[in-house]
Design a protein around this motif. Sequence first.
Motif: not given
Ligand SMILES: [Zn+2]
Length: 320
Positions: A63-64, A136, A202, A204, A276-277
């Motif tokens: 998503s980043h 996050h 990552h 998060s 996280d997503d």
């Molecule tokens: Zn993330």
Amino acid sequence: MNTVSKYKFYIAAVAILLAAGAVEARAEKLNIVTTVSPITNLVKNVGGDKVILHGIVPEGTNSHTFEPSPSDIKFLAAADLLIYNGLELEIPTENLAKANKKKGATFLKLGDATISRKEWLFDFSFPESHGHPNPHLWLNVAHAMKYVELIRDALVQRDPANKAYYEGRANDYLVRLVKLDKAIMTAMATIPKKNRKLLTYHDSWAYFCPRYGCEVVGAIQPSSFADPSPREMARLIDQLKAQKVPAIFGSEVFPSKIMNQIGKEAGVKFISTLRDDDLPGEDGAPENSYIGMMLENVRTMATVLGGSAEALKGIDPSNQ
Ligand SMILES: [Zn+2]
């Protein structure tokens, strides 16, 4: 009634019917566009079947660095309400949405309305020099609860006819999130103190750890989202040996080869499944939800770091 007034009566009746039709057309469902799937899921749990909901960022995508495609324009252009994280996570989507928005569309940046700029966190993957904070927030359930309140208020404002529906659903969901929050605290507290350290690929968990009593001792992913350099890897291996963490954690969205290698060389376990997503389970499965994602993450952390996930048992992850 004479002929003229009869005629007038018919005209008035037709006008009333037309007006009623117009109101009916305006009473169409609220059209909402969101970005990452945990946020989409929070909106789903408040909006239920009174809203049309579309998440722009596909599951399993970074998503980043996500850039919306031209085919997303039709969703953005039809949205009455765009609900997204903010904290500069979705800048390309926000820009495309602003350029194509429908007249009167509302934008709700959840993160920016939840914490102030002073509370933004910057760290290894999100350095202050780049200006973009660690976004996050939603992995801290207290922040997710604030997100739910903001979502509820935005839905009520845009669609007051369904106020009671949205408020009822938000209340029920908030009760469930309070339970989840407490259970996460209990589960994390079972991890021996010396092991309550997260070293992840990552980055998060910056907002999660302060709430649940762990410490982020490092993240590996550079701010460019490229692989770390061999020099950086060597530094991490030294850090891991010195910190004596029992495990390092990768995430579903990012490849794990490097983590495997680092884990092997440092002699620690490598667990690749934090998210996280990206919601766990198939579409429609009970665990394919925000609550399901948090349960799975904490279950993994607690068991791998030497604690117990017992406190999470009995928490229903399914959507309302
Ligand atoms: Zn993330």
